[in-house]
Design a protein around this motif. Structure first.
Motif, mmCIF file in Angstrom:
data_model
loop_
_atom_site.group_PDB
_atom_site.id
_atom_site.type_symbol
_atom_site.label_atom_id
_atom_site.label_comp_id
_atom_site.label_asym_id
_atom_site.label_seq_id
_atom_site.Cartn_x
_atom_site.Cartn_y
_atom_site.Cartn_z
ATOM 1 N N SER A 36 0.833 -1.216 0.000
ATOM 2 C CA SER A 36 0.000 0.000 0.000
ATOM 3 C C SER A 36 0.859 1.254 0.000
ATOM 4 O O SER A 36 1.968 1.267 0.555
ATOM 5 C CB SER A 36 -0.920 0.008 1.221
ATOM 6 O OG SER A 36 -0.168 -0.036 2.418
ATOM 7 N N SER A 37 0.328 2.317 -0.632
ATOM 8 C CA SER A 37 1.004 3.618 -0.680
ATOM 9 C C SER A 37 0.069 4.667 -0.089
ATOM 10 O O SER A 37 -1.152 4.629 -0.296
ATOM 11 C CB SER A 37 1.372 3.970 -2.124
ATOM 12 O OG SER A 37 2.018 5.217 -2.185
ATOM 13 N N HIS A 38 0.644 5.613 0.686
ATOM 14 C CA HIS A 38 -0.138 6.633 1.386
ATOM 15 C C HIS A 38 0.477 8.007 1.132
ATOM 16 O O HIS A 38 1.699 8.133 0.982
ATOM 17 C CB HIS A 38 -0.152 6.353 2.895
ATOM 18 C CG HIS A 38 -0.666 5.003 3.255
ATOM 19 N ND1 HIS A 38 -1.955 4.765 3.645
ATOM 20 C CD2 HIS A 38 -0.039 3.777 3.259
ATOM 21 C CE1 HIS A 38 -2.113 3.469 3.914
ATOM 22 N NE2 HIS A 38 -0.953 2.843 3.667
ATOM 23 N N THR A 39 -0.366 9.030 1.100
ATOM 24 C CA THR A 39 0.072 10.419 0.931
ATOM 25 C C THR A 39 -0.324 11.224 2.160
ATOM 26 O O THR A 39 -1.050 10.738 3.037
ATOM 27 C CB THR A 39 -0.561 11.054 -0.312
ATOM 28 O OG1 THR A 39 -1.977 11.196 -0.089
ATOM 29 C CG2 THR A 39 -0.332 10.192 -1.553
ATOM 30 N N ASP A 40 0.145 12.486 2.196
ATOM 31 C CA ASP A 40 -0.350 13.397 3.239
ATOM 32 C C ASP A 40 -1.635 14.042 2.733
ATOM 33 O O ASP A 40 -2.139 13.712 1.649
ATOM 34 C CB ASP A 40 0.716 14.414 3.619
ATOM 35 C CG ASP A 40 1.185 15.246 2.419
ATOM 36 O OD1 ASP A 40 0.361 15.491 1.518
ATOM 37 O OD2 ASP A 40 2.373 15.628 2.386
ATOM 38 N N SER A 41 -2.179 14.966 3.487
ATOM 39 C CA SER A 41 -3.500 15.540 3.157
ATOM 40 C C SER A 41 -3.424 16.714 2.200
ATOM 41 O O SER A 41 -4.464 17.251 1.791
ATOM 42 C CB SER A 41 -4.197 15.971 4.453
ATOM 43 O OG SER A 41 -3.424 16.971 5.116
ATOM 44 N N ARG A 42 -2.237 17.175 1.868
ATOM 45 C CA ARG A 42 -2.123 18.301 0.944
ATOM 46 C C ARG A 42 -2.490 17.865 -0.468
ATOM 47 O O ARG A 42 -2.336 16.696 -0.813
ATOM 48 C CB ARG A 42 -0.708 18.863 1.017
ATOM 49 C CG ARG A 42 -0.406 19.502 2.385
ATOM 50 C CD ARG A 42 1.011 20.014 2.506
ATOM 51 N NE ARG A 42 2.005 18.936 2.463
ATOM 52 C CZ ARG A 42 3.306 19.152 2.664
ATOM 53 N NH1 ARG A 42 3.747 20.386 2.909
ATOM 54 N NH2 ARG A 42 4.148 18.138 2.613
#
Length: 603
Positions: free
Chosen positions: A525-531
């Motif tokens: 899985s890959s995750h980003t920040d909220s920006r």
């Protein structure tokens, strides 16, 4: 007996006698050499005087030198008992042996034609008795025993008398006129107290102070044996001959038996046996020995051994030390303490050799001379580690803890070529490797349901003149299903999703894990920040997850074992949601790549 059998037995007899003589000479040499060892050292031996009783059973292979036709005396069982008394390496004892040799008739009885009756002989009658031999004798014993007195080799010579009985044989056949005729006859033996000799080699192993087993081989000789003389020839027989190719026999000269009187001859045999060994008497216990040897006015000599690295001068704990005398016999053994020192207290001065071994590598040896020892002082000696390889002292632990992992298969792989070494961690998670100078290696661990760190080791970063031990820790994380494990240092360029070179090392760790566990399926899985927007982050994270999967598949892992999912900003690890003012470090925590093992019920 058949000539080939006799030749083979003679060969065995000569070889056994040769081995016996050589072994006796070797044992005498060892016993005289032992007298040169200092008296104080000899007093520490475990061998004790006393009686031993050895009952045994075996099998005997004889040779009878009478050479009479149509009579054979073959192999048979033997039974024996010896009682011996020992003074350390020398002893004396007596024994009794009872041996049975089977008597066999080899006179042909198939299709014998009798010219006088013009017919074939039928209804043959054979009467025979086996030979029994009873030997009793005494003689010396020479033995060599291991330092713990468990195993001993003995060489024995016996001289004495024998009683030999039996062996008689009568073969009759009935001719066509129903008249019985004597075909073969041997009078047998009835001998009392004839001179005999025996030599054997024996091994013993004792399970405790009193009970053990024995097994060995012997050579026995009886002199001037002769058959019974009762007015008849010792051996009488018709001499048949073969007529044509029909396999029939007829007498060479009807009515004229061949009669042979056998002169005195020898009987000899070899044999093997096994049995029980019983040690009698009360042995001196160690505390009693110390009490006997106690001497408050005696001088005391000590020897201290220090193990060091030649290049760094570092002291070497856990070094195995061996002290041997001039004959190669082990005098003392031990292991150096945490300061690299081992002290042999209360030792007899002597010409000794000091050797050592550290993690399978020999140290340079040293020696001591008798005149170097001083009363009530400690003689100092050093042994040096001269190998130019480094020693990796590793420890396998559960990540973020100090919990050791045992039974981890640790692999050290050479980067430049497909060569690797393996070992297994002990109960404390420790393991050892030897590392060549200027080598480039990779190290990782294998254990079911654990995800191992991969460590790159460049030996050129170390200087052997300053460093011997390379200490490192291998972190291994439990891969419980549905438990997310963060893959470190998986970075992407801004708004990009191709795999950078610095990310491949961590992805290679996942490749190794999946290769070692071929039945495991994982979610990547890959995750980003909220920006940025939610949709943008979702697409970007999915592309990055797909790129990571593609890289792993390119390394030979089947695509169906990997599920790539982009979660975007839906699984933040902190409060940094849309509209929340956060530092760059807080946002970085949310930008991550994770893997988790998919539980079997969800596959």
């Amino acid at each position: 007996m058949k000539r080939t059998s006799t030749t083979f037995k003679n060969f065995l007899v000569r070889k056994l006698f040769y081995v016996y003589c050589c072994s006796l000479a070797l044992l005498f040499h060892q016993s005289t050499s032992a007298q040169q060892i200092p008296t104080q050292l000899k007093s520490s031996k475990i061998l004790k005087n006393g009686f031993q009783i050895d009952p045994y059973v075996g099998f005997d292979f004889p040779t009878y030198d009478h050479d009479l036709p149509y009579i054979e005396h073959g192999s048979g069982p033997s039974f024996g008992l010896s009682v011996n008394y020992y003074w350390n390496w020398f002893g004396i004892g007596g024994e009794v042996d009872y041996i049975i040799n089977r008597t066999r008739n080899t006179y042909p009885t198939d299709s014998i034609f009798d010219p006088s009756s013009a017919g074939y002989m039928t209804d043959f009658s054979l009467q025979k008795k086996n030979v029994s031999r009873l030997f009793y004798g005494i003689g010396p014993i020479f033995r060599y025993a291991s330092p713990n007195d468990k195993l001993a080799v003995e060489f024995t010579g016996r001289g004495g008398m024998s009683i030999i009985k039996g062996g008689e044989l009568t073969l009759e056949g009935t001719n066509s006129l129903l008249q019985p005729e004597l075909l073969n006859y041997f009078s047998g033996y009835d001998l009392k107290n004839i001179w005999s000799a025996k030599a054997d080699i024996k091994m013993k192993y004792f399970f405790n102070d009193y009970i053990g087993v024995n097994f060995g081989a012997y050579y026995m000789q009886h002199f001037n044996a002769h058959a019974i003389h009762d007015g008849l020839p010792y051996n009488a027989y018709y001499k048949p001959f073969e007529q044509g190719d029909n396999g029939r026999y007829q007498f060479a000269q009807k009515g004229a038996m061949v009669r042979e009187n056998c002169c005195n001859h020898g009987i000899r045999s070899i044999g093997v046996y096994a049995g029980v060994a019983l040690r009698l008497g009360k042995r001196i216990k160690p505390q009693q020995e110390e009490k006997v040897e106690e001497c408050k006015t005696c001088d005391i000599f000590n020897l201290a051994i220090t193990a060091k690295d030649q290049y760094t001068g570092e002291l070497l704990p856990e070094t195995d030390v061996l002290l041997t005398d001039i004959t190669g016999a082990v005098v003392r053994t031990g292991k150096t303490n945490s300061f690299g020192v081992l002290v042999f207290n209360d030792i007899a001065p002597g010409n000794y050799k000091v050797s050592g071994k550290l993690f399978g590598t020999d140290l340079n040896t040293n020696t001591t001379a008798v005149d170097e020892y001083k009363p009530n002082q400690t003689l100092q000696k050093e042994i040096l580690y001269t190998d130019r390889n480094f020693i990796i002292k590793g420890n396998a632990v559960v990540c973020n803890t100090q919990i050791p992992l045992s039974d981890v298969q640790v692999l050290l792989r050479e980067v430049s070529r497909a060569a690797e070494k393996t070992t297994v961690s002990d109960a404390q998670g420790n393991f050892i490797f030897h590392l060549k100078e200027n080598s480039a290696m990779q190290l990782y661990g294998k254990k079911q349901s654990y995800f191992s760190q991969i460590i790159d080791i460049d030996a050129s970063n170390y200087d052997r003149d300053n460093t011997l031990f390379v200490k490192l820790e291998v972190c291994m994380e439990a891969t419980d299903c549905d438990k997310a494990i963060r893959l470190q240092n998986i970075h992407y360029d801004l708004d990009k999703y191709f795999i950078r070179e610095d990310a491949k090392t961590e992805l290679n760790r996942l490749v190794q894990f999946m290769s070692d566990n071929p039945l495991v399926k994982v979610e990547l899985s890959s995750h980003t920040d909220s920006r940025a927007t939610h949709d943008y982050n979702q697409r970007l994270s999915q592309n990055r997850a797909n790129a990571a999967k593609d890289y792993i598949v390119s390394k030979g892992i089947p695509a169906e074992r990997i599920v790539a999912i982009g979660y975007g900003e839906t699984k933040l690890l902190n409060r940094c949601a849309d509209g929340v003012n956060c530092s760059e470090e807080d946002h970085q925590l949310n930008r991550r790549t994770e893997m988790k093992v998919i539980c079997p019920d969800k596959q």
